[in-house]
Motif scaffolding. Sequence first.
Motif, PDB file in Angstrom:
ATOM      1  N   UNK A  90       0.824  -1.212   0.000  1.00 50.01           N
ATOM      2  CA  UNK A  90       0.000   0.000   0.000  1.00 50.01           C
ATOM      3  C   UNK A  90       0.857   1.261   0.000  1.00 50.01           C
ATOM      4  N   UNK A  91       2.094   1.135  -0.483  1.00 51.62           N
ATOM      5  CA  UNK A  91       3.004   2.282  -0.500  1.00 51.62           C
ATOM      6  C   UNK A  91       3.083   2.945  -1.863  1.00 51.62           C
ATOM      7  N   UNK A  92       2.172   2.574  -2.751  1.00 49.49           N
ATOM      8  CA  UNK A  92       2.166   3.171  -4.077  1.00 49.49           C
ATOM      9  C   UNK A  92       3.053   2.479  -5.085  1.00 49.49           C
ATOM     10  N   UNK A  93       3.793   1.445  -4.675  1.00 50.20           N
ATOM     11  CA  UNK A  93       4.664   0.707  -5.595  1.00 50.20           C
ATOM     12  C   UNK A  93       3.814  -0.159  -6.526  1.00 50.20           C
ATOM     13  N   UNK A  94       4.019  -0.077  -7.847  1.00 53.14           N
ATOM     14  CA  UNK A  94       3.243  -0.937  -8.761  1.00 53.14           C
ATOM     15  C   UNK A  94       3.545  -2.409  -8.498  1.00 53.14           C
ATOM     16  N   UNK A  95       2.539  -3.227  -8.147  1.00 55.68           N
ATOM     17  CA  UNK A  95       2.799  -4.640  -7.846  1.00 55.68           C
ATOM     18  C   UNK A  95       2.760  -5.499  -9.107  1.00 55.68           C
ATOM     19  N   UNK A  96       3.338  -6.696  -8.980  1.00 53.06           N
ATOM     20  CA  UNK A  96       3.352  -7.638 -10.090  1.00 53.06           C
ATOM     21  C   UNK A  96       3.351  -9.053  -9.532  1.00 53.06           C
ATOM     22  N   UNK A  97       2.923  -9.999 -10.374  1.00 51.09           N
ATOM     23  CA  UNK A  97       2.927 -11.414 -10.023  1.00 51.09           C
ATOM     24  C   UNK A  97       4.128 -12.072 -10.700  1.00 51.09           C
ATOM     25  N   UNK A  98       4.959 -12.731  -9.897  1.00 49.25           N
ATOM     26  CA  UNK A  98       6.110 -13.470 -10.416  1.00 49.25           C
ATOM     27  C   UNK A  98       5.801 -14.960 -10.331  1.00 49.25           C
ATOM     28  N   UNK A  99       5.938 -15.651 -11.465  1.00 50.71           N
ATOM     29  CA  UNK A  99       5.718 -17.099 -11.528  1.00 50.71           C
ATOM     30  C   UNK A  99       6.953 -17.719 -12.178  1.00 50.71           C
ATOM     31  N   UNK A 100       7.593 -18.640 -11.450  1.00 48.92           N
ATOM     32  CA  UNK A 100       8.882 -19.189 -11.858  1.00 48.92           C
ATOM     33  C   UNK A 100       8.800 -20.705 -11.867  1.00 48.92           C
ATOM     34  N   UNK A 101       9.337 -21.330 -12.923  1.00 49.52           N
ATOM     35  CA  UNK A 101       9.408 -22.777 -12.931  1.00 49.52           C
ATOM     36  C   UNK A 101       9.123 -23.382 -14.297  1.00 49.52           C
ATOM     37  N   UNK A 102       9.296 -24.710 -14.426  1.00 53.31           N
ATOM     38  CA  UNK A 102       9.080 -25.407 -15.702  1.00 53.31           C
ATOM     39  C   UNK A 102       7.612 -25.694 -15.944  1.00 53.31           C
ATOM     40  N   UNK A 103       6.861 -24.643 -16.270  1.00 55.25           N
ATOM     41  CA  UNK A 103       5.437 -24.787 -16.536  1.00 55.25           C
ATOM     42  C   UNK A 103       4.995 -23.669 -17.465  1.00 55.25           C
ATOM     43  N   UNK A 104       3.899 -23.923 -18.172  1.00 56.22           N
ATOM     44  CA  UNK A 104       3.212 -22.897 -18.944  1.00 56.22           C
ATOM     45  C   UNK A 104       1.943 -22.532 -18.192  1.00 56.22           C
ATOM     46  N   UNK A 105       1.523 -21.266 -18.269  1.00 55.08           N
ATOM     47  CA  UNK A 105       0.415 -20.848 -17.415  1.00 55.08           C
ATOM     48  C   UNK A 105      -0.286 -19.622 -17.975  1.00 55.08           C
ATOM     49  N   UNK A 106      -1.540 -19.476 -17.573  1.00 61.60           N
ATOM     50  CA  UNK A 106      -2.308 -18.259 -17.781  1.00 61.60           C
ATOM     51  C   UNK A 106      -2.645 -17.717 -16.396  1.00 61.60           C
ATOM     52  N   UNK A 107      -2.311 -16.454 -16.140  1.00 63.30           N
ATOM     53  CA  UNK A 107      -2.444 -15.876 -14.805  1.00 63.30           C
ATOM     54  C   UNK A 107      -3.640 -14.941 -14.791  1.00 63.30           C
ATOM     55  N   UNK A 108      -4.579 -15.222 -13.876  1.00 61.49           N
ATOM     56  CA  UNK A 108      -5.773 -14.388 -13.680  1.00 61.49           C
ATOM     57  C   UNK A 108      -5.657 -13.663 -12.349  1.00 61.49           C
ATOM     58  N   UNK A 109      -5.977 -12.377 -12.367  1.00 66.23           N
ATOM     59  CA  UNK A 109      -6.059 -11.617 -11.123  1.00 66.23           C
ATOM     60  C   UNK A 109      -7.478 -11.085 -10.985  1.00 66.23           C
TER      61      UNK A 109
END
Length: 308
Positions: A90-109
């Motif tokens: 909540x400090x105004x920093x733009x957040x992001x989702x990090x996903x790491x590993x041997x996989x393919x994915x679709x990320x929903x927020x």
Amino acid sequence: MADGWLSTTHSARPGLEVLGALLLALVTLVFLPGPGLDAVAPARVQMIDTDTGLEALSGPDLPGSPIHYHAIERPAGIAWMVWDDVPLPDDGTPPAVSLIGPLSATIHFNGVVIGRKGEPGATRDAETAGPIDSLYAIPPGLIRPSGNRIAIRFSSQRAGYTPYAVVHGLFVMPYASDPRRSIRYYLPLTVMGGSLIALIASLMVRTRTTGDRRGLWLVAALAGLVLAGAAEISRSLINYPYDWHQPRQAASLAGLAVFGTCWLRFVQLRWPAAPRIATAWLAATLAAVAASAVLVTGYDGKSAFALA
């Protein structure tokens, strides 16, 4: 008495110096602090081992079972993982989702796709391998005051092996334009690599000066360590498709096997035992390395057992 002790250990001095340098490099690798990571990971995610669809995940009562993401095994087809009540800065920093590993994915927020790490598929031909490391910005308009949810549809059909853990990392962290691991992550390994290259150069000069070709086994052993380290550091240089993860890890395993085999052979030549004992010991060690490479799951485990 001191002169007698020095004369006794004089012939062993070069080998002891090399051993001391190696131990110093390994201690440096183990105890140098790693870079800090301003990131939040889930205590548990909900694992749904079927392609249930996003609609089935819209309610509070989710199917599946809670599990730590490190314990997620490679699914047979397409699966989902859900992270509920995602904490956001909540400090105004733009957040992001990090996903790491041997996989393919679709990320929903919160029900909206914010990124695609390749394309999941129920079969190898249907899947497109995504990059090994990924980072996706969370649009500010999707963020709620509470109850934020990350739902990830994923598969791992193109790994080429059975990973010990499919998800190496799942974080919410400040957004960055480059999803690759920072080279600072490998600072201890980089420091040790420079030391090993300098040691290889000095050993080659000494071998040429003395004509003692036993030193070439040490050169080959240290070259194996450099190969293993270079394969590891390459991850911070190239964000490769995850189906290249196995060849990279295989190169690292090969380097560690070369190191262990050549080091053992040098020890046998430097402080010789009976020929039959030396041959039997080397054969037993190589058999154990081969067995661990076949039987142990995951390349980290294979490398640890092979080197031990």
